[in-house]
Design a protein around this motif. Structure first.
Motif, PDB file in Angstrom:
ATOM      1  N   GLN A 161       0.837  -1.204   0.000  1.00  0.00           N
ATOM      2  CA  GLN A 161       0.000   0.000   0.000  1.00  0.00           C
ATOM      3  C   GLN A 161       0.875   1.257   0.000  1.00  0.00           C
ATOM      4  O   GLN A 161       0.598   2.222  -0.721  1.00  0.00           O
ATOM      5  CB  GLN A 161      -0.921   0.021   1.228  1.00  0.00           C
ATOM      6  N   ARG A 162       1.930   1.214   0.799  1.00  0.00           N
ATOM      7  CA  ARG A 162       2.822   2.368   0.871  1.00  0.00           C
ATOM      8  C   ARG A 162       3.503   2.610  -0.469  1.00  0.00           C
ATOM      9  O   ARG A 162       3.662   3.750  -0.912  1.00  0.00           O
ATOM     10  CB  ARG A 162       3.867   2.121   1.961  1.00  0.00           C
ATOM     11  N   LYS A 163       3.893   1.524  -1.154  1.00  0.00           N
ATOM     12  CA  LYS A 163       4.531   1.663  -2.477  1.00  0.00           C
ATOM     13  C   LYS A 163       3.578   2.287  -3.484  1.00  0.00           C
ATOM     14  O   LYS A 163       3.951   3.178  -4.259  1.00  0.00           O
ATOM     15  CB  LYS A 163       4.992   0.292  -2.990  1.00  0.00           C
ATOM     16  N   ALA A 164       2.330   1.811  -3.476  1.00  0.00           N
ATOM     17  CA  ALA A 164       1.335   2.341  -4.411  1.00  0.00           C
ATOM     18  C   ALA A 164       1.103   3.827  -4.149  1.00  0.00           C
ATOM     19  O   ALA A 164       1.064   4.645  -5.091  1.00  0.00           O
ATOM     20  CB  ALA A 164       0.027   1.570  -4.278  1.00  0.00           C
ATOM     21  N   ALA A 165       0.974   4.202  -2.871  1.00  0.00           N
ATOM     22  CA  ALA A 165       0.748   5.605  -2.524  1.00  0.00           C
ATOM     23  C   ALA A 165       1.953   6.455  -2.930  1.00  0.00           C
ATOM     24  O   ALA A 165       1.809   7.577  -3.430  1.00  0.00           O
ATOM     25  CB  ALA A 165       0.493   5.741  -1.030  1.00  0.00           C
ATOM     26  N   ARG A 166       3.130   5.910  -2.761  1.00  0.00           N
ATOM     27  CA  ARG A 166       4.356   6.641  -3.103  1.00  0.00           C
ATOM     28  C   ARG A 166       4.423   6.889  -4.612  1.00  0.00           C
ATOM     29  O   ARG A 166       4.789   7.986  -5.057  1.00  0.00           O
ATOM     30  CB  ARG A 166       5.560   5.814  -2.634  1.00  0.00           C
ATOM     31  N   GLU A 167       4.066   5.855  -5.398  1.00  0.00           N
ATOM     32  CA  GLU A 167       4.081   6.014  -6.861  1.00  0.00           C
ATOM     33  C   GLU A 167       3.097   7.094  -7.291  1.00  0.00           C
ATOM     34  O   GLU A 167       3.404   7.919  -8.153  1.00  0.00           O
ATOM     35  CB  GLU A 167       3.747   4.684  -7.537  1.00  0.00           C
ATOM     36  N   LYS A 168       1.916   7.097  -6.664  1.00  0.00           N
ATOM     37  CA  LYS A 168       0.918   8.129  -7.004  1.00  0.00           C
ATOM     38  C   LYS A 168       1.429   9.520  -6.637  1.00  0.00           C
ATOM     39  O   LYS A 168       1.238  10.474  -7.391  1.00  0.00           O
ATOM     40  CB  LYS A 168      -0.397   7.862  -6.265  1.00  0.00           C
ATOM     41  N   MET A 169       2.104   9.615  -5.471  1.00  0.00           N
ATOM     42  CA  MET A 169       2.580  10.924  -5.019  1.00  0.00           C
ATOM     43  C   MET A 169       3.693  11.462  -5.931  1.00  0.00           C
ATOM     44  O   MET A 169       3.835  12.663  -6.093  1.00  0.00           O
ATOM     45  CB  MET A 169       3.114  10.828  -3.586  1.00  0.00           C
ATOM     46  N   PHE A 170       4.460  10.575  -6.556  1.00  0.00           N
ATOM     47  CA  PHE A 170       5.551  11.013  -7.418  1.00  0.00           C
ATOM     48  C   PHE A 170       5.146  11.175  -8.882  1.00  0.00           C
ATOM     49  O   PHE A 170       5.982  11.534  -9.701  1.00  0.00           O
ATOM     50  CB  PHE A 170       6.737  10.044  -7.312  1.00  0.00           C
ATOM     51  N   LYS A 171       3.887  10.921  -9.211  1.00  0.00           N
ATOM     52  CA  LYS A 171       3.458  11.078 -10.607  1.00  0.00           C
ATOM     53  C   LYS A 171       3.520  12.550 -10.997  1.00  0.00           C
ATOM     54  O   LYS A 171       3.224  13.428 -10.195  1.00  0.00           O
ATOM     55  CB  LYS A 171       2.032  10.552 -10.788  1.00  0.00           C
ATOM     56  N   ARG A 172       3.900  12.781 -12.259  1.00  0.00           N
ATOM     57  CA  ARG A 172       4.053  14.152 -12.745  1.00  0.00           C
ATOM     58  C   ARG A 172       3.363  14.312 -14.098  1.00  0.00           C
ATOM     59  O   ARG A 172       3.153  13.354 -14.825  1.00  0.00           O
ATOM     60  CB  ARG A 172       5.522  14.510 -12.876  1.00  0.00           C
ATOM     61  N   THR A 173       3.047  15.546 -14.404  1.00  0.00           N
ATOM     62  CA  THR A 173       2.429  15.856 -15.704  1.00  0.00           C
ATOM     63  C   THR A 173       3.521  15.879 -16.761  1.00  0.00           C
ATOM     64  O   THR A 173       4.705  15.705 -16.456  1.00  0.00           O
ATOM     65  CB  THR A 173       1.724  17.231 -15.658  1.00  0.00           C
TER      66      THR A 173
END
Length: 196
Positions: A161-173
């Protein structure tokens, strides 16, 4: 100017005043005397220096400490010797008590046969006890493994869950700006978690 006589010269150290060398000698002697007075005399001889060093003061902390330790150790040694004497007397008494017991060995033979029977009975009960203990240990080991497995699964779930949240937080336009949608969702979840 006043002329000086021989009496006046004797008052001034006995040297004639009219000579330049005698004045210099006089000044040198006076300087030596002043220096000797300033330095505290003519200094110490080697014997006087050695004797001054070897004079004993009554207060010597290292010596006092040694003496205290010596007396302390002596006290312990005397206590130890006293206890050894007491134990020696007690041993004499206990050996005197044991001798009459050895005389009653004829009665001891029948007691030994009873003890052998008890040992046979106890060997059966020991096996039963051993098996019970072994089963309990097995049960506790299985329970421990189950708890450990549950903790491991929970840890892995939280980590994913933490990995998934981290990936979402680092997503960029495309332009490199962070995607605010996921950040706002995260903030909303933390606020709801703190209120409930």
């Amino acid at each position: 100017m006043k002329s000086r006589t021989a009496e006046d010269e004797s008052h001034h150290g006995g040297a004639p005043i009219n000579g330049g060398k005698s004045i210099k000698k006089h000044k040198q002697m006076m300087m030596k005397k002043k220096n000797m007075r300033r330095l505290g005399g003519g200094g110490l001889s080697l014997e006087a220096f050695a004797n001054a060093k070897s004079t004993t003061n009554n207060y010597n902390p290292a010596l006092i400490k040694k003496q205290k330790e010596f007396y302390k150790n002596a006290k312990y040694v005397s206590k130890y010797k006293k206890s050894q004497k007491r134990q020696g007397k007690q041993n004499d008494i206990s050996s005197a008590i044991r001798q009459p017991q050895d005389e009653n060995e004829g009665e001891g033979v029948s007691q030994r046969s009873k003890k052998n029977k008890k040992k046979k009975d106890s060997s059966h009960s020991l096996k039963e006890l051993y098996e019970k203990n072994r089963e309990e240990e097995e049960r506790t080991r299985i329970e421990r493994e189950a708890i450990f497995q549950a903790k491991k699964e929970k840890r892995e779930r939280v980590e994913s869950q933490r990995k998934a949240a981290r990936e979402k937080m680092f997503k960029r336009t495309r332009k490199g700006q962070p995607v605010m949608k996921y950040r706002i969702e995260h903030l909303l979840q933390t606020i709801q978690g703190s209120t409930s």
